[in-house]
Scaffold this motif. Structure first.
Motif, PDB file in Angstrom:
ATOM      1  N   TRP A   1       0.893  -1.297   0.014  1.00  0.00           N
ATOM      2  CA  TRP A   1      -0.114   0.025  -0.154  1.00  0.00           C
ATOM      3  C   TRP A   1       0.893   1.096   0.040  1.00  0.00           C
ATOM      4  O   TRP A   1       0.641   2.176  -0.803  1.00  0.00           O
ATOM      5  N   PHE A   2       1.946   1.135   0.956  1.00  0.00           N
ATOM      6  CA  PHE A   2       2.852   2.585   0.877  1.00  0.00           C
ATOM      7  C   PHE A   2       3.688   2.728  -0.336  1.00  0.00           C
ATOM      8  O   PHE A   2       3.629   3.660  -0.844  1.00  0.00           O
ATOM      9  N   MET A   3       3.955   1.531  -0.896  1.00  0.00           N
ATOM     10  CA  MET A   3       4.690   1.613  -2.362  1.00  0.00           C
ATOM     11  C   MET A   3       3.452   2.369  -3.394  1.00  0.00           C
ATOM     12  O   MET A   3       4.268   3.194  -4.041  1.00  0.00           O
ATOM     13  N   SER A   4       2.445   1.619  -3.202  1.00  0.00           N
ATOM     14  CA  SER A   4       1.654   2.180  -4.415  1.00  0.00           C
ATOM     15  C   SER A   4       1.284   3.598  -3.918  1.00  0.00           C
ATOM     16  O   SER A   4       1.145   4.542  -5.153  1.00  0.00           O
ATOM     17  N   GLN A   5       1.330   4.276  -2.713  1.00  0.00           N
ATOM     18  CA  GLN A   5       0.876   5.542  -2.754  1.00  0.00           C
ATOM     19  C   GLN A   5       2.054   6.364  -2.915  1.00  0.00           C
ATOM     20  O   GLN A   5       1.931   7.497  -3.443  1.00  0.00           O
ATOM     21  N   GLU A   6       3.275   6.034  -2.776  1.00  0.00           N
ATOM     22  CA  GLU A   6       4.515   6.603  -3.094  1.00  0.00           C
ATOM     23  C   GLU A   6       4.621   6.851  -4.505  1.00  0.00           C
ATOM     24  O   GLU A   6       5.140   7.945  -5.102  1.00  0.00           O
ATOM     25  N   GLU A   7       4.478   5.627  -5.207  1.00  0.00           N
ATOM     26  CA  GLU A   7       4.762   5.865  -6.699  1.00  0.00           C
ATOM     27  C   GLU A   7       3.490   6.179  -7.627  1.00  0.00           C
ATOM     28  O   GLU A   7       3.547   6.128  -8.688  1.00  0.00           O
ATOM     29  N   GLY A   8       2.374   6.452  -6.959  1.00  0.00           N
ATOM     30  CA  GLY A   8       1.138   6.706  -7.779  1.00  0.00           C
ATOM     31  C   GLY A   8       0.624   5.669  -8.625  1.00  0.00           C
ATOM     32  O   GLY A   8       0.264   5.961  -9.757  1.00  0.00           O
ATOM     33  N   ARG A   9       1.048   4.597  -8.500  1.00  0.00           N
ATOM     34  CA  ARG A   9       0.375   3.133  -9.056  1.00  0.00           C
ATOM     35  C   ARG A   9       0.190   2.199  -8.422  1.00  0.00           C
ATOM     36  O   ARG A   9       0.431   2.026  -7.290  1.00  0.00           O
ATOM     37  N   ASP A  10      -0.725   1.096  -9.009  1.00  0.00           N
ATOM     38  CA  ASP A  10      -0.944  -0.161  -8.328  1.00  0.00           C
ATOM     39  C   ASP A  10       0.197  -0.984  -8.337  1.00  0.00           C
ATOM     40  O   ASP A  10       0.338  -1.806  -9.617  1.00  0.00           O
ATOM     41  N   VAL A  11       1.112  -1.022  -7.312  1.00  0.00           N
ATOM     42  CA  VAL A  11       2.140  -2.015  -7.432  1.00  0.00           C
ATOM     43  C   VAL A  11       1.756  -3.596  -7.285  1.00  0.00           C
ATOM     44  O   VAL A  11       0.891  -3.841  -6.496  1.00  0.00           O
ATOM     45  N   PRO A  12       1.969  -4.348  -8.225  1.00  0.00           N
ATOM     46  CA  PRO A  12       1.864  -5.888  -8.226  1.00  0.00           C
ATOM     47  C   PRO A  12       2.157  -6.353  -7.025  1.00  0.00           C
ATOM     48  O   PRO A  12       3.277  -5.927  -6.458  1.00  0.00           O
ATOM     49  N   LEU A  13       1.652  -7.425  -6.479  1.00  0.00           N
ATOM     50  CA  LEU A  13       2.112  -8.227  -5.207  1.00  0.00           C
ATOM     51  C   LEU A  13       3.502  -8.639  -5.183  1.00  0.00           C
ATOM     52  O   LEU A  13       4.062  -8.532  -4.656  1.00  0.00           O
ATOM     53  N   ALA A  14       3.821  -9.392  -6.397  1.00  0.00           N
ATOM     54  CA  ALA A  14       4.951 -10.008  -6.757  1.00  0.00           C
ATOM     55  C   ALA A  14       6.324  -8.942  -6.449  1.00  0.00           C
ATOM     56  O   ALA A  14       7.216  -9.085  -5.911  1.00  0.00           O
ATOM     57  N   GLU A  15       5.825  -7.814  -6.874  1.00  0.00           N
ATOM     58  CA  GLU A  15       6.996  -6.506  -7.126  1.00  0.00           C
ATOM     59  C   GLU A  15       6.997  -5.969  -5.428  1.00  0.00           C
ATOM     60  O   GLU A  15       8.175  -5.894  -4.842  1.00  0.00           O
TER      61      GLU A  15
END
Length: 432
Positions: free
Chosen positions: A369-383
């Protein structure tokens, strides 16, 4: 083992006979001792390795050991969070025939820590409040089954991480008493006052040692258990009145209780003579609403908050990914095979002692969730998983080796079935 001993136990592990019961606990060698953090105790306590797990051995009197053993077994049958009693050992003598103190043997709770060990890790300042809140929940559960503790304290409790919070487990039942008719308000208030005074003293002790954040007020934090306890007790046992036009509040009350982790056995509902008012009184069963649902659906046995978090992810999976027409059990099995199990398998073997699998999964969801917020995209689970392993998990202290023998093998829950289709799992994870 020299000489003879008397062992009282429901089932006896033969390896128990190999321990040096002819020696006082303070004379046991490192060959048998497990070096684990322990809290303050009025008795001498030692940890020992036994058949791949750890036991706690406490020297006490024969009468107190038998009483506490029976009490812990009773609390277990009532599904109260507490340590598991293993045996009472009496009749010990040294090589010269001198009597040695009887001991109570309990199984150490894996992935748990005494509060002092938690503070030694320099956790966030709100740790004090979270520990007290966890202890308040435990005290409510004990009081609901009619158990008067008599020595409520952080020292007599073990804590396990539970999806950002802590779950508390009773360790010392020496002073406890179970009342079939339930506790009076005076008995509950007495336990609360004991808790408030003991917690304040324990936090002041930590403060004097320089291991408590300056902004934490021990007296204020210890008073928090009273507020937390009373709020939870009122929600679980209090009656509620409202107008007949607000019947939706019945379902709302049930929802609030479920969110607290409690199931409803029955609701007593009374309407006024004119039908204008409704009064409800819930009859609450023990905690574990989310635990029981997750266990029923997946076979995973976790903490209550962990179960809530995993169920949220399962429900999200059902809403966005699962095939239409599948029933709840089928969806849960698919989520287990394609989401949870691949994550656990992906943890390198040398890192599997860091945290228990459910806590790893919870932290991974937070990290994603924090990665997605920081990068402004839906980060895949594997990543997100790769980032979490390398940037977070690898730098954590190994809690399993603190709590259990380093040779203990990591095992998945019995209900997890491997269909062998790792390529399909990996392919799905890259898209989630």
């Amino acid at each position: 083992m020299a000489g003879s001993v008397n062992i009282t136990a429901a089932t006896v592990d033969p390896a128990l006979l190999d321990l040096p019961w002819n020696l006082p606990l303070d004379k046991w060698s490192n060959e048998h001792i497990a070096l684990l953090p322990k809290g303050i105790s009025r008795h001498l306590v030692r940890f020992a390795n036994l058949s791949g797990y750890v036991i706690a051995i406490k020297e006490t009197t024969g009468e107190m050991a038998r009483r506490e053993y029976d009490m812990l077994r009773l609390l277990q049958r009532l599904d109260v969070p507490c340590v598991e009693p293993v045996a009472v050992i009496e009749g010990r003598t040294d090589d010269a025939g001198k009597p040695l103190k009887p001991v109570l043997v309990t199984r150490h709770l894996k992935f748990s820590l005494p509060y002092r060990a938690l503070y030694s890790q320099t956790l966030r300042p709100d740790t004090a409040t979270r520990l007290v809140d966890a202890l308040a929940v435990l005290l409510v559960r004990l009081h609901m089954v009619g158990f008067f503790w008599g020595d409520v304290s952080l020292s007599n409790t073990l804590f396990r991480r539970d999806a950002g919070a802590f779950a508390a487990y009773l360790v010392d039942a020496e002073t406890g008493q179970l009342y079939e008719g339930g506790l009076s308000n005076g008995q509950r208030e007495n336990d609360l006052e004991i808790a408030r005074v003991n917690i304040a003293g324990e936090l002041m002790d930590i403060q004097a040692g320089g291991r408590l954040a300056e902004e934490v007020d021990p007296v204020e934090v210890s008073g928090g258990i009273v507020a937390s306890y009373r709020s939870l007790w009122k929600e679980l046992t209090g009656s509620e009145s409202f107008s007949a036009s607000e019947r939706w509040r019945i379902a709302e009350r049930v929802r609030r209780l479920n969110e607290l982790g409690f199931d409803i056995e029955e609701l007593a509902i009374r309407t006024g003579a004119d039908g204008a008012n409704v009064r409800i009184q819930p009859k609450v069963v023990d905690a574990g609403h989310h635990q029981r649902r997750l266990l029923r659906l997946t076979g995973l046995d976790t903490g209550e908050n962990q179960a809530r978090r995993l169920l949220n992810d399962l429900d999200a999976y059902a809403a966005t990914v699962a095939k239409p027409g599948l029933d709840e059990e089928a969806i849960a099995h698919e989520w287990l095979m394609r989401v949870f199990e691949p994550v656990v398998r992906a943890i390198p073997a040398d890192l599997r002692g860091k945290l228990e699998p459910a806590e790893v999964f919870h932290q991974l969801l937070d990290h994603r969730w924090f990665m997605s917020q920081e990068e402004g995209r839906d980060v895949p689970l594997a990543e997100a998983l790769s980032s979490y392993i390398n940037d977070v998990l690898r730098h954590r202290r190994d809690e399993a080796t603190v709590i259990a023998p380093v040779t203990e093998a990591f095992t998945m829950p019995n209900a997890v079935i491997d269909d062998g289709d790792e390529d399909a799992d990996d392919d799905w994870m890259s898209k989630v």
